[in-house]
Design an enzyme around this catalytic site. Structure first.
Site, PDB file in Angstrom:
ATOM      1  N   THR A   8     -43.615 -19.979 -39.115  1.00  0.00           N
ATOM      2  CA  THR A   8     -44.244 -18.655 -39.091  1.00  0.00           C
ATOM      3  C   THR A   8     -44.197 -18.112 -37.683  1.00  0.00           C
ATOM      4  OG1 THR A   8     -46.240 -17.367 -39.598  1.00  0.00           O
ATOM      5  CG2 THR A   8     -46.587 -19.528 -38.640  1.00  0.00           C
ATOM      6  N   LYS A  13     -52.077 -17.321 -38.148  1.00  0.00           N
ATOM      7  CA  LYS A  13     -51.879 -18.416 -39.115  1.00  0.00           C
ATOM      8  C   LYS A  13     -51.769 -19.753 -38.386  1.00  0.00           C
ATOM      9  CE  LYS A  13     -49.488 -15.811 -42.778  1.00  0.00           C
ATOM     10  NZ  LYS A  13     -48.253 -15.731 -43.578  1.00  0.00           N
ATOM     11  N   ASP A  69     -46.732 -18.371 -47.760  1.00  0.00           N
ATOM     12  CA  ASP A  69     -46.749 -16.937 -48.031  1.00  0.00           C
ATOM     13  C   ASP A  69     -48.079 -16.652 -48.702  1.00  0.00           C
ATOM     14  OD1 ASP A  69     -45.307 -14.572 -47.628  1.00  0.00           O
ATOM     15  OD2 ASP A  69     -44.818 -14.432 -49.757  1.00  0.00           O
ATOM     16  N   PHE A 149     -57.421 -11.313 -39.032  1.00  0.00           N
ATOM     17  CA  PHE A 149     -56.244 -10.433 -39.044  1.00  0.00           C
ATOM     18  C   PHE A 149     -56.099  -9.848 -40.452  1.00  0.00           C
ATOM     19  CE2 PHE A 149     -52.970 -12.932 -41.381  1.00  0.00           C
ATOM     20  CZ  PHE A 149     -53.672 -14.126 -41.513  1.00  0.00           C
ATOM     21  N   TYR A 151     -56.223  -8.208 -43.782  1.00  0.00           N
ATOM     22  CA  TYR A 151     -57.271  -7.591 -44.596  1.00  0.00           C
ATOM     23  C   TYR A 151     -58.649  -8.234 -44.372  1.00  0.00           C
ATOM     24  CZ  TYR A 151     -53.176  -5.718 -47.015  1.00  0.00           C
ATOM     25  OH  TYR A 151     -51.985  -5.068 -47.301  1.00  0.00           O
TER      26      TYR A 151
HETATM   27  P1  IMP Z   1     -47.465 -13.083 -45.198  1.00  0.00           P
HETATM   28  O1  IMP Z   1     -46.391 -12.361 -45.935  1.00  0.00           O
HETATM   29  O2  IMP Z   1     -47.824 -14.386 -45.798  1.00  0.00           O
HETATM   30  O3  IMP Z   1     -47.203 -13.170 -43.730  1.00  0.00           O
HETATM   31  O4  IMP Z   1     -48.814 -12.273 -45.290  1.00  0.00           O
HETATM   32  C1  IMP Z   1     -48.895 -11.054 -45.930  1.00  0.00           C
HETATM   33  C2  IMP Z   1     -49.994 -10.220 -45.378  1.00  0.00           C
HETATM   34  O5  IMP Z   1     -51.179 -10.607 -46.023  1.00  0.00           O
HETATM   35  C3  IMP Z   1     -50.268 -10.323 -43.883  1.00  0.00           C
HETATM   36  O6  IMP Z   1     -49.519  -9.426 -43.153  1.00  0.00           O
HETATM   37  C4  IMP Z   1     -51.719  -9.940 -43.841  1.00  0.00           C
HETATM   38  O7  IMP Z   1     -51.855  -8.555 -43.825  1.00  0.00           O
HETATM   39  C5  IMP Z   1     -52.235 -10.458 -45.145  1.00  0.00           C
HETATM   40  N1  IMP Z   1     -52.876 -11.769 -44.998  1.00  0.00           N
HETATM   41  C6  IMP Z   1     -52.334 -12.998 -45.147  1.00  0.00           C
HETATM   42  N2  IMP Z   1     -53.265 -13.942 -44.955  1.00  0.00           N
HETATM   43  C7  IMP Z   1     -54.406 -13.298 -44.662  1.00  0.00           C
HETATM   44  C8  IMP Z   1     -55.717 -13.749 -44.355  1.00  0.00           C
HETATM   45  O8  IMP Z   1     -56.036 -14.941 -44.285  1.00  0.00           O
HETATM   46  N3  IMP Z   1     -56.615 -12.770 -44.113  1.00  0.00           N
HETATM   47  C9  IMP Z   1     -56.322 -11.445 -44.169  1.00  0.00           C
HETATM   48  N4  IMP Z   1     -55.127 -10.985 -44.444  1.00  0.00           N
HETATM   49  C10 IMP Z   1     -54.158 -11.903 -44.692  1.00  0.00           C
END
Ligand code: IMP
Length: 194
Positions: A8, A13, A69, A149, A151
Site C-alpha cells: 500500500t 493504513k 482493499d 482518514f 470517511y
Molecule cells: P482503498 O481502495 O482500500 O485504498 O480504500 C478506499 C477508500 O476507502 C479510501 O480512499 C478511504 O477513503 C476509504 N477508507 C478505507 N479504509 C478506511 C477507514 O478505515 N476509514 C475511513 N475510510 C476508509
C-alpha cells in the site's frame, strides 16, 4: 522474524496495521522495499482488487506480501460507494470531496446503516489466501473529529457514541474492520509457522 511487504502507499493504513502487528512480524512498506508504483485497482470487487495488488507486488519482488482493499457500504445507497470508495467523487478527488458527496447523497435519509469491509490478500510462498473484516455502524449527519482518514469523520461504529474521526488509533482498533481482518491474518500466519 518473518518479514512481510505491505502493498500500500497509504500511510494511514501502514500505521493502523503496524499497531495491530506490534513486533510479531517485520512489516516492510513499499517505500522501504524501494517500490514506487501506483498499484492498479481495476476490478469491481474488493476481493479482486486486493488480489491484483498483492499479485503485482509478489511478481515484482518474489517476496511474501499482503495487500488490502476496503470499501464503505451504505445500505440506503445499495452498497455504494463500496469498491469505488476511493474515487466516489471522481478520479482525482480528495477524502474531503468523497465525504461531501456521501453526506449530500444521504440528505433526508434516516436509515443510515453502513459498514466498512476490508479484504486482505496474503501471498505466502506463492499461494494466495484472503481474510475479511467487517465493522457495522452508521453514517453521521455531519463530520466530527480530525483523526484517521477517508470517511472516518462521518462513520460511527455500532457500540460507540463517537465517530472514528474522534478516536485515536488504539480506540479505532477496538472496532476496526482492518484490525479484524489483520487478526485473522495473524492467526493464520501463526498456525502455518508452527
Ligand atoms: P482503498 O481502495 O482500500 O485504498 O480504500 C478506499 C477508500 O476507502 C479510501 O480512499 C478511504 O477513503 C476509504 N477508507 C478505507 N479504509 C478506511 C477507514 O478505515 N476509514 C475511513 N475510510 C476508509
Amino acid at each position: 522474524m518473518e518479514s512481510l511487504i505491505f502493498a500500500t502507499n497509504n500511510q494511514h493504513k501502514v500505521d493502523e496495521v503496524k499497531l495491530v502487528l506490534g513486533n510479531q512480524f517485520h512489516l516492510i512498506t513499499l517505500r522501504e522495499a524501494g517500490i514506487e508504483i501506483d498499484i492498479p485497482e481495476p476490478h469491481d470487487t474488493l476481493e479482486a482488487n486486493a488480489k491484483e495488488k498483492s499479485t503485482t507486488i509478489y511478481q515484482l519482488t518474489g517476496k511474501n506480501c499482503f495487500s488490502e482493499d476496503t470499501g464503505l457500504e451504505v445500505m440506503a445507497l445499495n452498497g455504494e460507494p463500496g469498491v469505488k470508495s476511493a474515487r466516489y467523487a471522481g478520479d482525482a478527488q480528495s477524502f474531503e470531496d468523497n465525504v461531501a458527496k456521501l453526506l449530500n447523497n444521504m440528505v433526508g435519509i434516516s436509515a443510515r446503516q453502513a459498514r466498512f469491509r476490508t479484504v486482505i490478500s496474503l501471498i505466502i510462498a506463492g499461494n494466495e489466501r484472503q481474510f475479511e473484516g467487517v465493522c457495522e455502524g452508521k453514517i453521521a449527519e455531519f463530520r466530527t473529529g480530525g483523526n484517521g482518514f477517508g470517511y472516518d469523520p462521518v462513520f460511527i461504529p455500532d457500540g460507540s457514541a463517537i465517530s472514528f474521526g474522534e478516536m485515536n488509533g488504539i480506540e479505532k482498533s477496538a472496532f476496526s474492520h482492518r484490525k479484524k481482518a489483520m487478526d485473522k491474518l495473524i492467526d493464520f500466519l501463526k498456525q502455518s509457522m508452527f
